[in-house]
Design a protein around this motif. Sequence first.
Motif, PDB file in Angstrom:
ATOM      1  N   PHE A  37       0.834  -1.204   0.000  1.00 43.95           N
ATOM      2  CA  PHE A  37       0.000   0.000   0.000  1.00 43.95           C
ATOM      3  C   PHE A  37       0.870   1.256   0.000  1.00 43.95           C
ATOM      4  N   GLU A  38       1.903   1.242   0.829  1.00 46.10           N
ATOM      5  CA  GLU A  38       2.774   2.407   0.964  1.00 46.10           C
ATOM      6  C   GLU A  38       3.423   2.764  -0.373  1.00 46.10           C
ATOM      7  N   PHE A  39       3.881   1.756  -1.089  1.00 47.58           N
ATOM      8  CA  PHE A  39       4.527   1.971  -2.388  1.00 47.58           C
ATOM      9  C   PHE A  39       3.538   2.582  -3.384  1.00 47.58           C
ATOM     10  N   ILE A  40       2.335   2.035  -3.442  1.00 51.76           N
ATOM     11  CA  ILE A  40       1.340   2.524  -4.403  1.00 51.76           C
ATOM     12  C   ILE A  40       0.912   3.947  -4.065  1.00 51.76           C
ATOM     13  N   SER A  66     -15.230   3.049   3.942  1.00 55.40           N
ATOM     14  CA  SER A  66     -15.021   2.470   5.273  1.00 55.40           C
ATOM     15  C   SER A  66     -15.146   0.951   5.233  1.00 55.40           C
ATOM     16  N   LYS A  67     -16.122   0.463   4.488  1.00 50.77           N
ATOM     17  CA  LYS A  67     -16.310  -0.986   4.371  1.00 50.77           C
ATOM     18  C   LYS A  67     -15.079  -1.644   3.759  1.00 50.77           C
ATOM     19  N   PHE A  68     -14.459  -0.984   2.792  1.00 45.27           N
ATOM     20  CA  PHE A  68     -13.271  -1.554   2.168  1.00 45.27           C
ATOM     21  C   PHE A  68     -12.122  -1.598   3.171  1.00 45.27           C
ATOM     22  N   ILE A  69     -11.909  -0.519   3.911  1.00 45.20           N
ATOM     23  CA  ILE A  69     -10.836  -0.490   4.908  1.00 45.20           C
ATOM     24  C   ILE A  69     -11.089  -1.559   5.965  1.00 45.20           C
ATOM     25  N   GLU A  70     -12.350  -1.745   6.355  1.00 47.91           N
ATOM     26  CA  GLU A  70     -12.691  -2.791   7.316  1.00 47.91           C
ATOM     27  C   GLU A  70     -12.296  -4.158   6.767  1.00 47.91           C
ATOM     28  N   SER A  71     -12.546  -4.395   5.476  1.00 49.78           N
ATOM     29  CA  SER A  71     -12.183  -5.675   4.860  1.00 49.78           C
ATOM     30  C   SER A  71     -10.681  -5.907   4.916  1.00 49.78           C
ATOM     31  N   VAL A  72      -9.906  -4.822   4.700  1.00 47.16           N
ATOM     32  CA  VAL A  72      -8.446  -4.937   4.771  1.00 47.16           C
ATOM     33  C   VAL A  72      -8.023  -5.313   6.191  1.00 47.16           C
ATOM     34  N   PHE A  73      -8.572  -4.625   7.206  1.00 47.91           N
ATOM     35  CA  PHE A  73      -8.243  -4.930   8.599  1.00 47.91           C
ATOM     36  C   PHE A  73      -8.615  -6.370   8.956  1.00 47.91           C
ATOM     37  N   GLY A  75      -8.372  -8.836   7.049  1.00 44.11           N
ATOM     38  CA  GLY A  75      -7.496  -9.772   6.367  1.00 44.11           C
ATOM     39  C   GLY A  75      -8.133 -10.474   5.186  1.00 44.11           C
ATOM     40  N   LEU A  76      -9.212  -9.915   4.679  1.00 46.07           N
ATOM     41  CA  LEU A  76      -9.885 -10.527   3.531  1.00 46.07           C
ATOM     42  C   LEU A  76      -9.073 -10.295   2.255  1.00 46.07           C
ATOM     43  N   PRO A  77      -9.181 -11.187   1.279  1.00 47.37           N
ATOM     44  CA  PRO A  77      -8.430 -11.011   0.026  1.00 47.37           C
ATOM     45  C   PRO A  77      -8.862  -9.743  -0.701  1.00 47.37           C
ATOM     46  N   ILE A  78      -7.895  -9.068  -1.282  1.00 45.96           N
ATOM     47  CA  ILE A  78      -8.170  -7.847  -2.052  1.00 45.96           C
ATOM     48  C   ILE A  78      -8.122  -8.202  -3.544  1.00 45.96           C
ATOM     49  N   PRO A  79      -9.142  -7.845  -4.296  1.00 50.15           N
ATOM     50  CA  PRO A  79      -9.131  -8.172  -5.724  1.00 50.15           C
ATOM     51  C   PRO A  79      -7.932  -7.557  -6.445  1.00 50.15           C
ATOM     52  N   PHE A  80      -7.543  -8.170  -7.538  1.00 45.46           N
ATOM     53  CA  PHE A  80      -6.458  -7.649  -8.361  1.00 45.46           C
ATOM     54  C   PHE A  80      -6.725  -6.206  -8.783  1.00 45.46           C
ATOM     55  N   VAL A  81      -5.635  -5.467  -8.977  1.00 46.06           N
ATOM     56  CA  VAL A  81      -5.695  -4.141  -9.592  1.00 46.06           C
ATOM     57  C   VAL A  81      -5.057  -4.270 -10.979  1.00 46.06           C
ATOM     58  N   PHE A  82      -5.655  -3.620 -11.968  1.00 45.38           N
ATOM     59  CA  PHE A  82      -5.132  -3.683 -13.330  1.00 45.38           C
ATOM     60  C   PHE A  82      -4.475  -2.348 -13.705  1.00 45.38           C
ATOM     61  N   PHE A  83      -3.221  -2.417 -14.161  1.00 40.65           N
ATOM     62  CA  PHE A  83      -2.487  -1.246 -14.636  1.00 40.65           C
ATOM     63  C   PHE A  83      -2.155  -1.421 -16.118  1.00 40.65           C
ATOM     64  N   TRP A  84      -1.905  -0.288 -16.754  1.00 40.50           N
ATOM     65  CA  TRP A  84      -1.363  -0.288 -18.120  1.00 40.50           C
ATOM     66  C   TRP A  84      -0.304   0.801 -18.194  1.00 40.50           C
ATOM     67  N   ALA A 142       0.084  -6.079   1.150  1.00 42.33           N
ATOM     68  CA  ALA A 142       0.386  -6.254  -0.278  1.00 42.33           C
ATOM     69  C   ALA A 142      -0.902  -6.374  -1.087  1.00 42.33           C
ATOM     70  N   ILE A 143      -0.858  -5.838  -2.298  1.00 46.92           N
ATOM     71  CA  ILE A 143      -1.967  -5.963  -3.232  1.00 46.92           C
ATOM     72  C   ILE A 143      -1.407  -6.471  -4.554  1.00 46.92           C
ATOM     73  N   ARG A 144      -2.062  -7.444  -5.135  1.00 46.05           N
ATOM     74  CA  ARG A 144      -1.580  -8.029  -6.383  1.00 46.05           C
ATOM     75  C   ARG A 144      -2.000  -7.153  -7.555  1.00 46.05           C
ATOM     76  N   VAL A 145      -1.058  -6.985  -8.472  1.00 41.60           N
ATOM     77  CA  VAL A 145      -1.254  -6.077  -9.602  1.00 41.60           C
ATOM     78  C   VAL A 145      -1.029  -6.824 -10.913  1.00 41.60           C
ATOM     79  N   ILE A 146      -1.945  -6.630 -11.838  1.00 39.56           N
ATOM     80  CA  ILE A 146      -1.776  -7.144 -13.198  1.00 39.56           C
ATOM     81  C   ILE A 146      -1.427  -5.960 -14.092  1.00 39.56           C
TER      82      ILE A 146
END
Length: 372
Positions: A37-40, A66-73, A75-84, A142-146
């Motif tokens: 997260f810090e890097f991104i 807030s719901k998303f931050i709660e999910s991170v706390f 420990g739920l899986p975070i969906p992929f992020v797509f970059f180009w 960590a978040i997985r990136v495609i």
Amino acid sequence: MKKTRRKLPDAAHVDEAEKQITEYSRAVKFTITEYSFEFIVQKLTTDRYYVPGYQRELVWTPAKQSKFIESVFMGLPIPFVFFWQDKDGRMEIVDGSQRLRTIRDFMANKFTLRDLETLPAANGLRYMDFPVSRQLKFAETAIRVIILDNATDAVTRTEMFARINTGGTTANDAEVRRGSLPGPFMDLVIQLAADPKFVKLTPISQPLIDKREREELVTRFFAYLNSFDPTLDNGDGDIPKYKEEPRRFYFSFVKDENERIASELEHAGASPTIGVMRGEFEKVLAFVEKVSPHGFTKSQTGNQVPRVRFEAIAIGSALALRSDPTLFERAPNLTPLLESEDFALATKSDAANVKSRLLGRIKLVRDWLLKK
């Protein structure tokens, strides 16, 4: 109930499907990595990672953030992020901008957690309120990136965004084209969509106006009309580039027209194409105003313009005027056709994007006018 036996597809049908799958899959190449997260957040802050125009106005509510931050706390899986990666080396966020902006804003203490149900004790807290150890753990998440290959074109990227968007708030095609394919043709579409006569002939609801429905109609008008070749199909006409993939067809058309008009402007300082397009669009509006008492709607009080109805009337009229310019002065009343069973069948919304249906409704209006 007696079951009907399914007719098996022929070999040509299967081969065509396989060809399309192969061609599209070749256009999508990617690598997978992980970032903290810090890097991104650092990259977002320096604009190395950026949100494309068609996504900037899509913003989660504070409750959803807030719901998303709660999910991170939790420990739920975070969906992929797509970059180009664009030609300048910067990373465009194809999908995931809502999540990344939420992470950035939370770590910058821009919102307070609220409406949490699983971790209600965290309601009312900001990032800075948590112990340093929790802040560090959050920052190192960590978040997985495609990362899509640099060769992935704008059409493919925006189509992917429309299909894989996981943010719960999506941009429609008109918004995506406006943001991802800026250029002189797109500017013309925006101008014509606001034309007072066009607005009068297309009374639509405010939600559709907000979604840029009139820009969608103008884009379809030019894409179909200027791709129509009257010499094909034994002189009856065809749209050879249309393969029943409307999104890709429109995006490719806008991209090509942007480039063609930009080239004219660069070499001559003016664009004959813009003048011709504007003139033909305005002429069709004036013609429809003459021949159709309710414009593109069904009644005097109508407040919707089905796309199939607009395409039939607008493009059918334009093709008829191209074939016989004297029609403009004769201006036959189109009402008998518009109230006919043939027109009702031709403009049914089911299978609207099937090529035969598209051509059928356009040619119905064209041929009826040319017989008058």
